[in-house]
Design a protein around this motif. Sequence first.
Motif, PDB file in Angstrom:
ATOM      1  N   ALA A 151      12.698   3.227  15.826  1.00 27.37           N
ATOM      2  CA  ALA A 151      12.962   1.969  15.025  1.00 27.37           C
ATOM      3  C   ALA A 151      14.114   1.436  15.944  1.00 27.37           C
ATOM      4  O   ALA A 151      14.226   0.140  16.570  1.00 27.37           O
ATOM      5  N   ILE A 152      15.379   1.675  16.212  1.00 23.72           N
ATOM      6  CA  ILE A 152      16.441   1.190  16.719  1.00 23.72           C
ATOM      7  C   ILE A 152      17.148   2.034  17.621  1.00 23.72           C
ATOM      8  O   ILE A 152      17.268   3.349  17.308  1.00 23.72           O
ATOM      9  N   LYS A 153      17.573   1.626  18.838  1.00 22.31           N
ATOM     10  CA  LYS A 153      18.418   2.470  19.597  1.00 22.31           C
ATOM     11  C   LYS A 153      19.590   1.596  20.300  1.00 22.31           C
ATOM     12  O   LYS A 153      19.505   0.686  20.702  1.00 22.31           O
ATOM     13  N   SER A 154      20.810   2.344  19.783  1.00 25.07           N
ATOM     14  CA  SER A 154      21.881   1.628  20.295  1.00 25.07           C
ATOM     15  C   SER A 154      22.775   2.425  21.390  1.00 25.07           C
ATOM     16  O   SER A 154      22.109   3.730  21.646  1.00 25.07           O
ATOM     17  N   GLU A 155      23.823   2.260  21.721  1.00 26.99           N
ATOM     18  CA  GLU A 155      24.519   3.094  22.545  1.00 26.99           C
ATOM     19  C   GLU A 155      24.732   4.495  22.134  1.00 26.99           C
ATOM     20  O   GLU A 155      24.997   5.527  22.733  1.00 26.99           O
ATOM     21  N   ALA A 156      25.073   4.541  20.687  1.00 24.47           N
ATOM     22  CA  ALA A 156      25.657   5.644  20.160  1.00 24.47           C
ATOM     23  C   ALA A 156      24.687   6.222  19.093  1.00 24.47           C
ATOM     24  O   ALA A 156      24.724   7.450  18.936  1.00 24.47           O
ATOM     25  N   ASP A 157      23.583   5.695  18.766  1.00 26.26           N
ATOM     26  CA  ASP A 157      22.797   6.300  17.635  1.00 26.26           C
ATOM     27  C   ASP A 157      21.267   5.601  17.965  1.00 26.26           C
ATOM     28  O   ASP A 157      20.937   4.620  18.487  1.00 26.26           O
ATOM     29  N   VAL A 158      20.117   6.453  17.269  1.00 31.60           N
ATOM     30  CA  VAL A 158      19.037   6.343  17.442  1.00 31.60           C
ATOM     31  C   VAL A 158      18.466   6.222  15.787  1.00 31.60           C
ATOM     32  O   VAL A 158      18.711   7.127  15.104  1.00 31.60           O
ATOM     33  N   ALA A 207      16.748   1.091   1.851  1.00 33.43           N
ATOM     34  CA  ALA A 207      16.027   2.313   1.510  1.00 33.43           C
ATOM     35  C   ALA A 207      17.110   3.177   1.843  1.00 33.43           C
ATOM     36  O   ALA A 207      18.148   3.234   2.471  1.00 33.43           O
ATOM     37  N   PRO A 208      17.016   4.542   1.098  1.00 33.12           N
ATOM     38  CA  PRO A 208      17.808   5.993   1.482  1.00 33.12           C
ATOM     39  C   PRO A 208      17.652   6.044   2.687  1.00 33.12           C
ATOM     40  O   PRO A 208      16.659   5.962   3.330  1.00 33.12           O
ATOM     41  N   MET A 209      19.034   6.491   3.500  1.00 36.16           N
ATOM     42  CA  MET A 209      19.009   6.854   4.899  1.00 36.16           C
ATOM     43  C   MET A 209      19.815   8.436   4.935  1.00 36.16           C
ATOM     44  O   MET A 209      20.805   8.266   4.494  1.00 36.16           O
ATOM     45  N   ALA A 210      19.242   9.093   5.951  1.00 37.91           N
ATOM     46  CA  ALA A 210      20.208  10.244   6.343  1.00 37.91           C
ATOM     47  C   ALA A 210      21.202   9.834   7.566  1.00 37.91           C
ATOM     48  O   ALA A 210      20.259   9.061   8.341  1.00 37.91           O
ATOM     49  N   VAL A 211      22.274   9.946   7.469  1.00 40.53           N
ATOM     50  CA  VAL A 211      23.395   9.571   8.363  1.00 40.53           C
ATOM     51  C   VAL A 211      24.575  10.600   8.636  1.00 40.53           C
ATOM     52  O   VAL A 211      24.876  10.889   7.403  1.00 40.53           O
ATOM     53  N   ARG A 212      25.034  10.441   9.652  1.00 40.99           N
ATOM     54  CA  ARG A 212      26.347  11.614   9.775  1.00 40.99           C
ATOM     55  C   ARG A 212      27.369  11.046   8.964  1.00 40.99           C
ATOM     56  O   ARG A 212      27.768   9.905   8.247  1.00 40.99           O
ATOM     57  N   TYR A 264      14.872   6.461   6.143  1.00 37.19           N
ATOM     58  CA  TYR A 264      15.268   6.257   7.733  1.00 37.19           C
ATOM     59  C   TYR A 264      16.305   7.322   7.849  1.00 37.19           C
ATOM     60  O   TYR A 264      16.965   7.847   7.126  1.00 37.19           O
ATOM     61  N   VAL A 265      16.456   7.806   9.162  1.00 37.78           N
ATOM     62  CA  VAL A 265      17.393   8.880   9.520  1.00 37.78           C
ATOM     63  C   VAL A 265      17.893   8.489  10.854  1.00 37.78           C
ATOM     64  O   VAL A 265      17.505   7.863  12.045  1.00 37.78           O
ATOM     65  N   MET A 266      19.329   8.305  10.864  1.00 35.73           N
ATOM     66  CA  MET A 266      20.335   8.025  12.126  1.00 35.73           C
ATOM     67  C   MET A 266      20.784   9.245  12.449  1.00 35.73           C
ATOM     68  O   MET A 266      21.562   9.899  12.121  1.00 35.73           O
ATOM     69  N   VAL A 267      20.229   9.251  14.082  1.00 37.02           N
ATOM     70  CA  VAL A 267      20.494  10.523  14.763  1.00 37.02           C
ATOM     71  C   VAL A 267      21.663  10.011  15.950  1.00 37.02           C
ATOM     72  O   VAL A 267      21.273   8.992  16.631  1.00 37.02           O
ATOM     73  N   SER A 268      22.718  10.560  16.393  1.00 43.54           N
ATOM     74  CA  SER A 268      23.566  10.262  17.301  1.00 43.54           C
ATOM     75  C   SER A 268      22.862  10.759  18.631  1.00 43.54           C
ATOM     76  O   SER A 268      21.884  11.609  18.798  1.00 43.54           O
ATOM     77  N   VAL A 269      23.004   9.918  19.704  1.00 47.74           N
ATOM     78  CA  VAL A 269      22.361  10.131  21.164  1.00 47.74           C
ATOM     79  C   VAL A 269      22.761  11.451  21.621  1.00 47.74           C
ATOM     80  O   VAL A 269      22.039  11.808  22.434  1.00 47.74           O
ATOM     81  N   GLY A 270      23.891  11.906  21.285  1.00 48.92           N
ATOM     82  CA  GLY A 270      24.377  12.899  21.557  1.00 48.92           C
ATOM     83  C   GLY A 270      24.093  14.299  20.930  1.00 48.92           C
ATOM     84  O   GLY A 270      24.470  15.381  21.336  1.00 48.92           O
ATOM     85  N   SER A 271      23.262  14.211  19.818  1.00 48.16           N
ATOM     86  CA  SER A 271      22.951  15.160  19.166  1.00 48.16           C
ATOM     87  C   SER A 271      21.875  16.057  19.844  1.00 48.16           C
ATOM     88  O   SER A 271      20.812  15.497  20.452  1.00 48.16           O
ATOM     89  N   GLN A 272      22.001  17.617  19.551  1.00 45.16           N
ATOM     90  CA  GLN A 272      21.071  18.210  20.188  1.00 45.16           C
ATOM     91  C   GLN A 272      19.614  18.227  19.481  1.00 45.16           C
ATOM     92  O   GLN A 272      18.627  18.555  19.891  1.00 45.16           O
ATOM     93  N   SER A 273      19.602  17.666  18.115  1.00 44.77           N
ATOM     94  CA  SER A 273      18.423  17.449  17.435  1.00 44.77           C
ATOM     95  C   SER A 273      17.622  16.503  17.870  1.00 44.77           C
ATOM     96  O   SER A 273      16.174  16.200  17.482  1.00 44.77           O
ATOM     97  N   LEU A 274      18.175  15.413  18.743  1.00 40.75           N
ATOM     98  CA  LEU A 274      17.406  14.184  18.933  1.00 40.75           C
ATOM     99  C   LEU A 274      15.900  14.635  19.732  1.00 40.75           C
ATOM    100  O   LEU A 274      14.847  13.857  19.086  1.00 40.75           O
ATOM    101  N   PRO A 275      15.819  15.250  20.602  1.00 45.54           N
ATOM    102  CA  PRO A 275      14.696  15.655  21.189  1.00 45.54           C
ATOM    103  C   PRO A 275      13.369  16.094  20.102  1.00 45.54           C
ATOM    104  O   PRO A 275      12.486  15.987  20.133  1.00 45.54           O
ATOM    105  N   ARG A 276      14.081  16.903  19.077  1.00 50.68           N
ATOM    106  CA  ARG A 276      13.447  17.414  18.194  1.00 50.68           C
ATOM    107  C   ARG A 276      12.686  16.269  17.241  1.00 50.68           C
ATOM    108  O   ARG A 276      11.710  16.211  16.907  1.00 50.68           O
TER     109      ARG A 276
END
Length: 136
Positions: free
Chosen positions: A123-130, A35-40, A100-112
């Motif tokens: 769905a997925i959490k890695s060392e660098a991304d959620v 599917a389409p996804m938003a990613v850095r 899907y949306v892939m967000v960096s674990v260091g992103s300020q938007s992650l809590p939002r």
Amino acid sequence: REALTGALGDYAWYPSLLDLPNERLYSELRKLEPAPMAVREEECILTAALTPHYPIYVLGDRIGDYRLSDERRKANQEILEFSISPEQMRSLLGRYRCRYVMVSVGSQSLPRFRSHPELFTEAIKSEADVVFVVKS
């Protein structure tokens, strides 16, 4: 393989290009329905190459109408930064059929993203991304 990995090096902080397809994040992404996804921007080409997903914006994609590329880049940025209201987010995700949306674990938007369970499920959490699944 040894000659190539020796030339590329693994310098203990950057995975070799030969190992990237086996990285946990990409192997988990391959299990999700395409599917389409938003990613850095810096992750879009690897995501497109190593998974069945297609980023809504690919850095350097300037073939055709520049306005469409600029529009997609802006939309991708607004989604990743969650710089719009939840209602606008729902509309923007729908416009690009973004699943899907892939967000960096260091992103300020992650809590939002995490504070809007009506829109997203983690769905997925890695060392660098959620990676979040967009709820329909």
